[in-house]
Design a protein around this motif. Structure first.
Motif, PDB file in Angstrom:
ATOM      1  N   ASP A  76       0.844  -1.195   0.000  1.00 45.79           N
ATOM      2  CA  ASP A  76       0.000   0.000   0.000  1.00 45.79           C
ATOM      3  C   ASP A  76       0.876   1.239   0.000  1.00 45.79           C
ATOM      4  O   ASP A  76       1.953   1.265   0.604  1.00 45.79           O
ATOM      5  CB  ASP A  76      -0.925   0.016   1.208  1.00 45.79           C
ATOM      6  CG  ASP A  76      -2.048  -0.996   1.099  1.00 45.79           C
ATOM      7  OD1 ASP A  76      -2.434  -1.340  -0.043  1.00 45.79           O
ATOM      8  OD2 ASP A  76      -2.534  -1.451   2.144  1.00 45.79           O
ATOM      9  N   SER A  77       0.390   2.264  -0.684  1.00 43.80           N
ATOM     10  CA  SER A  77       1.070   3.560  -0.691  1.00 43.80           C
ATOM     11  C   SER A  77       0.184   4.574   0.019  1.00 43.80           C
ATOM     12  O   SER A  77      -1.003   4.338   0.249  1.00 43.80           O
ATOM     13  CB  SER A  77       1.349   4.010  -2.129  1.00 43.80           C
ATOM     14  OG  SER A  77       0.136   4.243  -2.828  1.00 43.80           O
ATOM     15  N   PHE A  78       0.777   5.705   0.363  1.00 40.39           N
ATOM     16  CA  PHE A  78       0.043   6.790   1.009  1.00 40.39           C
ATOM     17  C   PHE A  78       0.622   8.095   0.484  1.00 40.39           C
ATOM     18  O   PHE A  78       1.832   8.326   0.577  1.00 40.39           O
ATOM     19  CB  PHE A  78       0.223   6.711   2.528  1.00 40.39           C
ATOM     20  CG  PHE A  78      -0.448   7.830   3.276  1.00 40.39           C
ATOM     21  CD1 PHE A  78      -1.818   7.850   3.452  1.00 40.39           C
ATOM     22  CD2 PHE A  78       0.303   8.874   3.803  1.00 40.39           C
ATOM     23  CE1 PHE A  78      -2.434   8.883   4.136  1.00 40.39           C
ATOM     24  CE2 PHE A  78      -0.304   9.910   4.490  1.00 40.39           C
ATOM     25  CZ  PHE A  78      -1.679   9.913   4.658  1.00 40.39           C
ATOM     26  N   VAL A  79      -0.226   8.918  -0.108  1.00 46.65           N
ATOM     27  CA  VAL A  79       0.225  10.216  -0.595  1.00 46.65           C
ATOM     28  C   VAL A  79      -0.432  11.296   0.255  1.00 46.65           C
ATOM     29  O   VAL A  79      -1.603  11.187   0.614  1.00 46.65           O
ATOM     30  CB  VAL A  79      -0.067  10.396  -2.105  1.00 46.65           C
ATOM     31  CG1 VAL A  79      -1.537  10.416  -2.404  1.00 46.65           C
ATOM     32  CG2 VAL A  79       0.624  11.621  -2.665  1.00 46.65           C
ATOM     33  N   GLN A  80       0.337  12.308   0.624  1.00 48.11           N
ATOM     34  CA  GLN A  80      -0.193  13.381   1.456  1.00 48.11           C
ATOM     35  C   GLN A  80       0.332  14.730   0.964  1.00 48.11           C
ATOM     36  O   GLN A  80       1.433  14.820   0.421  1.00 48.11           O
ATOM     37  CB  GLN A  80       0.213  13.187   2.916  1.00 48.11           C
ATOM     38  CG  GLN A  80       1.687  13.468   3.162  1.00 48.11           C
ATOM     39  CD  GLN A  80       2.085  13.306   4.603  1.00 48.11           C
ATOM     40  OE1 GLN A  80       2.708  12.336   4.924  1.00 48.11           O
ATOM     41  NE2 GLN A  80       1.729  14.251   5.451  1.00 48.11           N
ATOM     42  N   PHE A  81      -0.490  15.749   1.133  1.00 51.09           N
ATOM     43  CA  PHE A  81      -0.026  17.103   0.858  1.00 51.09           C
ATOM     44  C   PHE A  81       0.884  17.542   1.988  1.00 51.09           C
ATOM     45  O   PHE A  81       0.581  17.340   3.164  1.00 51.09           O
ATOM     46  CB  PHE A  81      -1.208  18.083   0.766  1.00 51.09           C
ATOM     47  CG  PHE A  81      -1.863  18.093  -0.579  1.00 51.09           C
ATOM     48  CD1 PHE A  81      -1.245  18.694  -1.663  1.00 51.09           C
ATOM     49  CD2 PHE A  81      -3.096  17.498  -0.761  1.00 51.09           C
ATOM     50  CE1 PHE A  81      -1.848  18.699  -2.907  1.00 51.09           C
ATOM     51  CE2 PHE A  81      -3.714  17.502  -1.996  1.00 51.09           C
ATOM     52  CZ  PHE A  81      -3.088  18.107  -3.082  1.00 51.09           C
ATOM     53  N   SER A 157      -3.190   5.359  -4.418  1.00 51.79           N
ATOM     54  CA  SER A 157      -3.561   6.186  -3.266  1.00 51.79           C
ATOM     55  C   SER A 157      -3.840   7.606  -3.745  1.00 51.79           C
ATOM     56  O   SER A 157      -3.406   8.006  -4.819  1.00 51.79           O
ATOM     57  CB  SER A 157      -2.462   6.179  -2.191  1.00 51.79           C
ATOM     58  OG  SER A 157      -1.262   6.717  -2.696  1.00 51.79           O
ATOM     59  N   GLY A 158      -4.561   8.363  -2.931  1.00 51.75           N
ATOM     60  CA  GLY A 158      -4.873   9.740  -3.282  1.00 51.75           C
ATOM     61  C   GLY A 158      -5.544  10.456  -2.128  1.00 51.75           C
ATOM     62  O   GLY A 158      -6.000   9.823  -1.164  1.00 51.75           O
ATOM     63  N   ILE A 159      -5.581  11.774  -2.233  1.00 56.48           N
ATOM     64  CA  ILE A 159      -6.199  12.589  -1.185  1.00 56.48           C
ATOM     65  C   ILE A 159      -6.674  13.901  -1.804  1.00 56.48           C
ATOM     66  O   ILE A 159      -6.107  14.392  -2.771  1.00 56.48           O
ATOM     67  CB  ILE A 159      -5.219  12.848  -0.017  1.00 56.48           C
ATOM     68  CG1 ILE A 159      -5.937  13.451   1.169  1.00 56.48           C
ATOM     69  CG2 ILE A 159      -4.040  13.693  -0.466  1.00 56.48           C
ATOM     70  CD1 ILE A 159      -5.115  13.446   2.449  1.00 56.48           C
ATOM     71  N   GLN A 160      -7.717  14.459  -1.208  1.00 63.23           N
ATOM     72  CA  GLN A 160      -8.243  15.760  -1.614  1.00 63.23           C
ATOM     73  C   GLN A 160      -8.312  16.637  -0.381  1.00 63.23           C
ATOM     74  O   GLN A 160      -8.578  16.149   0.717  1.00 63.23           O
ATOM     75  CB  GLN A 160      -9.631  15.594  -2.215  1.00 63.23           C
ATOM     76  CG  GLN A 160     -10.256  16.901  -2.677  1.00 63.23           C
ATOM     77  CD  GLN A 160     -11.603  16.674  -3.356  1.00 63.23           C
ATOM     78  OE1 GLN A 160     -11.907  15.578  -3.811  1.00 63.23           O
ATOM     79  NE2 GLN A 160     -12.398  17.721  -3.405  1.00 63.23           N
ATOM     80  N   ARG A 161      -8.075  17.924  -0.569  1.00 61.90           N
ATOM     81  CA  ARG A 161      -8.173  18.854   0.565  1.00 61.90           C
ATOM     82  C   ARG A 161      -8.567  20.235   0.069  1.00 61.90           C
ATOM     83  O   ARG A 161      -8.364  20.574  -1.096  1.00 61.90           O
ATOM     84  CB  ARG A 161      -6.882  18.902   1.359  1.00 61.90           C
ATOM     85  CG  ARG A 161      -5.716  19.501   0.595  1.00 61.90           C
ATOM     86  CD  ARG A 161      -4.566  19.814   1.482  1.00 61.90           C
ATOM     87  NE  ARG A 161      -4.738  21.137   2.033  1.00 61.90           N
ATOM     88  CZ  ARG A 161      -3.801  21.781   2.698  1.00 61.90           C
ATOM     89  NH1 ARG A 161      -2.651  21.220   2.923  1.00 61.90           N
ATOM     90  NH2 ARG A 161      -4.019  22.984   3.164  1.00 61.90           N
ATOM     91  N   PRO A 162      -9.113  21.071   0.955  1.00 63.18           N
ATOM     92  CA  PRO A 162      -9.485  22.437   0.552  1.00 63.18           C
ATOM     93  C   PRO A 162      -8.244  23.323   0.425  1.00 63.18           C
ATOM     94  O   PRO A 162      -7.223  23.082   1.063  1.00 63.18           O
ATOM     95  CB  PRO A 162     -10.380  22.913   1.699  1.00 63.18           C
ATOM     96  CG  PRO A 162     -10.029  22.053   2.860  1.00 63.18           C
ATOM     97  CD  PRO A 162      -9.528  20.760   2.318  1.00 63.18           C
ATOM     98  N   ILE A 163      -8.383  24.318  -0.418  1.00 64.36           N
ATOM     99  CA  ILE A 163      -7.342  25.349  -0.519  1.00 64.36           C
ATOM    100  C   ILE A 163      -7.620  26.336   0.591  1.00 64.36           C
ATOM    101  O   ILE A 163      -8.714  26.883   0.692  1.00 64.36           O
ATOM    102  CB  ILE A 163      -7.401  26.073  -1.883  1.00 64.36           C
ATOM    103  CG1 ILE A 163      -7.207  25.078  -3.018  1.00 64.36           C
ATOM    104  CG2 ILE A 163      -6.378  27.199  -1.927  1.00 64.36           C
ATOM    105  CD1 ILE A 163      -7.526  25.649  -4.389  1.00 64.36           C
ATOM    106  N   GLN A 164      -6.656  26.547   1.425  1.00 57.41           N
ATOM    107  CA  GLN A 164      -6.832  27.477   2.536  1.00 57.41           C
ATOM    108  C   GLN A 164      -5.997  28.719   2.254  1.00 57.41           C
ATOM    109  O   GLN A 164      -4.770  28.651   2.212  1.00 57.41           O
ATOM    110  CB  GLN A 164      -6.417  26.833   3.849  1.00 57.41           C
ATOM    111  CG  GLN A 164      -7.297  25.646   4.182  1.00 57.41           C
ATOM    112  CD  GLN A 164      -6.786  24.848   5.358  1.00 57.41           C
ATOM    113  OE1 GLN A 164      -5.622  24.874   5.679  1.00 57.41           O
ATOM    114  NE2 GLN A 164      -7.693  24.138   5.995  1.00 57.41           N
ATOM    115  N   VAL A 165      -6.681  29.807   2.030  1.00 54.99           N
ATOM    116  CA  VAL A 165      -5.994  31.065   1.774  1.00 54.99           C
ATOM    117  C   VAL A 165      -5.490  31.603   3.107  1.00 54.99           C
ATOM    118  O   VAL A 165      -6.266  31.736   4.057  1.00 54.99           O
ATOM    119  CB  VAL A 165      -6.935  32.085   1.097  1.00 54.99           C
ATOM    120  CG1 VAL A 165      -6.230  33.401   0.865  1.00 54.99           C
ATOM    121  CG2 VAL A 165      -7.481  31.513  -0.198  1.00 54.99           C
TER     122      VAL A 165
END
Length: 181
Positions: A76-81, A157-165
């Motif tokens: 398994d892989s894990f990608v993170q911002f 693997s993948g992830i989504q997140r909000p853009i925080q200004v």
């Protein structure tokens, strides 16, 4: 693979040799092998199904063999911002890191895809598992994602997140007449 090794002759028991063929082209030879030391620790380089064969030979040249089927699965892989930075000109700098979920080590040399709305950009992870892109931020888009499509060694693997200004200082300019601009 783990096995039981025995010989009816006490004399032969101390002279047994074990030869492992792991099914991936790698072999290992043990002198004076016994039930305690005849196991074949081996790390397979690639996922797949392998047939490991153990051949035990006594001092007289008599031998026997047995096999075990070994299944090695993808990891398994894990990608993170690790960073999402809003740049001037409606641009975003996106940085992500790809990890091996088994040992949490960085995964180098793999392509990750960043997406902001319908805009995408790819980058290859460096030795530290990190990849960075600069991409235009389409109007009205408030989320970013990064994904790894998987390969012969690793799962998707993948992830989504909000853009925080980032919140900055508020500056008011007051001219000589006392008006704010």
């Amino acid at each position: 693979p783990t096995i039981n090794i025995s010989d009816p002759s006490v004399t032969d028991q101390s002279s047994l040799s074990c030869n492992w063929a792991f099914g991936d082209g790698q072999t290992s030879q043990l002198s004076n092998c016994t039930r305690q030391n005849g196991s074949g620790p081996h790390a397979y380089a690639n996922p797949g199904v392998y047939t490991a064969t153990l051949t035990v030979t006594d001092k007289d040249g008599a031998s026997t063999a047995d096999t075990r089927v070994v299944t090695v699965k993808k990891r398994d892989s894990f990608v993170q911002f690790t960073d999402v930075e809003v740049l001037p000109g409606n641009q975003l700098s996106l940085t992500a890191k790809l990890h091996d979920r088994f040992d949490w080590q960085p995964v180098a040399g793999r392509t990750v895809t960043f997406a902001v709305g319908s805009a995408t950009a790819t980058a290859t992870t460096g030795n530290d598992g990190t990849a960075t892109v600069t991409i235009a931020r389409p109007s009205g888009i408030n989320d970013v994602s990064v994904s790894f499509a998987g390969d012969s060694h690793y799962n998707v693997s993948g992830i989504q997140r909000p853009i925080q200004v980032p919140k900055g200082d508020i500056v008011f300019a007051i001219d000589e007449s006392g008006s704010m601009n």
